[in-house]
Design an enzyme around this catalytic site. Structure first.
Site, PDB file in Angstrom:
ATOM      1  N   SER A 148       0.803  -1.188  -0.035  1.00  0.00           N
ATOM      2  CA  SER A 148      -0.021  -0.010   0.149  1.00  0.00           C
ATOM      3  C   SER A 148       0.871   1.364   0.105  1.00  0.00           C
ATOM      4  O   SER A 148       1.898   1.134   0.727  1.00  0.00           O
ATOM      5  CB  SER A 148      -0.937   0.121   1.105  1.00  0.00           C
ATOM      6  OG  SER A 148      -1.743   1.163   1.408  1.00  0.00           O
ATOM      7  N   TYR A 161      -1.403  -0.882   9.780  1.00  0.00           N
ATOM      8  CA  TYR A 161      -1.476  -1.162   8.461  1.00  0.00           C
ATOM      9  C   TYR A 161      -0.429  -0.991   7.626  1.00  0.00           C
ATOM     10  O   TYR A 161       0.279  -1.471   6.729  1.00  0.00           O
ATOM     11  CB  TYR A 161      -2.801  -0.549   7.744  1.00  0.00           C
ATOM     12  CG  TYR A 161      -3.097  -0.739   6.246  1.00  0.00           C
ATOM     13  CD1 TYR A 161      -3.697  -1.967   6.231  1.00  0.00           C
ATOM     14  CD2 TYR A 161      -2.817   0.283   5.442  1.00  0.00           C
ATOM     15  CE1 TYR A 161      -4.078  -2.150   5.072  1.00  0.00           C
ATOM     16  CE2 TYR A 161      -3.187   0.012   4.002  1.00  0.00           C
ATOM     17  CZ  TYR A 161      -3.843  -1.041   3.696  1.00  0.00           C
ATOM     18  OH  TYR A 161      -4.370  -1.559   2.562  1.00  0.00           O
ATOM     19  N   LYS A 165       2.019  -3.515   5.536  1.00  0.00           N
ATOM     20  CA  LYS A 165       2.391  -3.260   4.089  1.00  0.00           C
ATOM     21  C   LYS A 165       3.674  -3.025   3.869  1.00  0.00           C
ATOM     22  O   LYS A 165       4.286  -3.805   2.850  1.00  0.00           O
ATOM     23  CB  LYS A 165       1.530  -2.301   3.568  1.00  0.00           C
ATOM     24  CG  LYS A 165       0.119  -2.533   3.720  1.00  0.00           C
ATOM     25  CD  LYS A 165      -0.254  -4.010   3.100  1.00  0.00           C
ATOM     26  CE  LYS A 165      -1.788  -3.777   2.635  1.00  0.00           C
ATOM     27  NZ  LYS A 165      -2.088  -5.346   2.076  1.00  0.00           N
TER      28      LYS A 165
END
Length: 283
Positions: A148, A161, A165
């Site tokens: 991401s 997150y 990632k």
């Protein structure tokens, strides 16, 4: 990718659904994995994976559903075993399953940190580890992980997150090295798409331009026999396909441990990236 057996995790909706449908439309035999839970990882169900399998079969493709969680070694082994039982092989994995537990870092709980790592980073590890011996044995494998821009560049409220990632980029960098001898490539896609994961974190006028189907062809290429790129990261969305990479400058070398004043005096040179070039591992 004709007759290649490809596992797509988190394929019950959004990007995973687009990947699975594109791969099947181009001749792949697809394992559509989805736990069927909510965006935060809670709950489970079979309807999401089943619906995508029905869509693929209705279009003349071949697919099978799997509902196991990627967040455990046992669940990941079941996903790969489904490919072996149904199609007799596994040639590629698109590690796409994910959840969100967003929150400012000072408010982030241990549970929200752990849950995101387990699905994204550990999930990628578990599924790829289960498939890796088959790639080595048959001297062919294709890996795509979903990273991401939050992992590449950071994003407010997504420390868990983004860390997961970014960890997946580190994983494919090493898998690219270890897989080279076995005709196995490993790459990462940072997708920009309108899905339930992004429904409330981007303006609608932007989401309207980010059809998941615009991301799927790049994933399809990276899963194909023709692809020889490995250890690369691509930002893909809205029609853009863009490679991103680490760069480094020449740095400054000290002949002895510098004093604080000495390193302070040279810090402008140390941080200057105006003549940077692609980075390499110095080891």
């Amino acid at each position: 990718m004709q007759d290649k057996v490809i596992v797509v995790t988190g394929a019950g909706g959004g990007l995973g659904r687009a990947y699975a449908r594109f791969l099947a439309a181009n001749g792949a035999l697809v394992v559509v994995n989805d736990l069927g839970g909510a965006r935060d990882g809670s709950g489970a169900g079979t309807s999401m994976a089943d619906t995508v399998v029905e869509e693929i079969r209705a279009a003349g493709g071949r697919a099978v559903a799997n509902y196991s969680s990627v967040a455990s070694a046992e669940g990941a082994a079941e996903i790969v075993q489904t490919a072996l039982d149904e199609f007799g092989a596994v040639h590629g994995v698109v590690s796409n399953a994910g959840i969100l537990r967003d929150g400012a870092f000072h408010k982030m709980s241990d549970d929200d940190w752990d849950a995101v790592q387990k699905v994204h980073l550990y999930g990628g590890f578990y599924v790829l580890r289960a498939a890796w011996p088959h790639f080595r044995e048959q001297s062919f494998g294709r890996v795509v992980v979903a990273t991401s821009t939050s992992g590449i560049y950071g994003n407010f409220g997504q420390a868990n997150y983004g860390a997961a990632k970014a960890g997946l980029i580190g994983l494919i960098n090493t898998l690219a090295i270890e897989g080279a001898k076995y005709n196995t490539t490993a790459n990462a896609i940072a997708p920009l798409a309108a899905t339930r994961m992004t429904a409330d974190i981007a303006p609608q006028e932007l989401l309207d331009r980010l059809d998941p189907d615009l991301v799927a062809p790049a994933v399809g290429y990276l899963m194909s026999e023709q692809n020889q790129d490995s250890g690369s990261v691509f930002v893909v969305g809205g029609g853009l396909v863009q490679r991103v990479a680490q760069f480094q400058n020449d740095g400054v070398t000290f002949s002895a441990p510098p004093t604080l004043d000495e390193i302070t005096a040279r810090w402008g040179e140390i941080s200057d990236m105006s003549h940077a070039k692609p980075g390499t591992n110095p080891v």
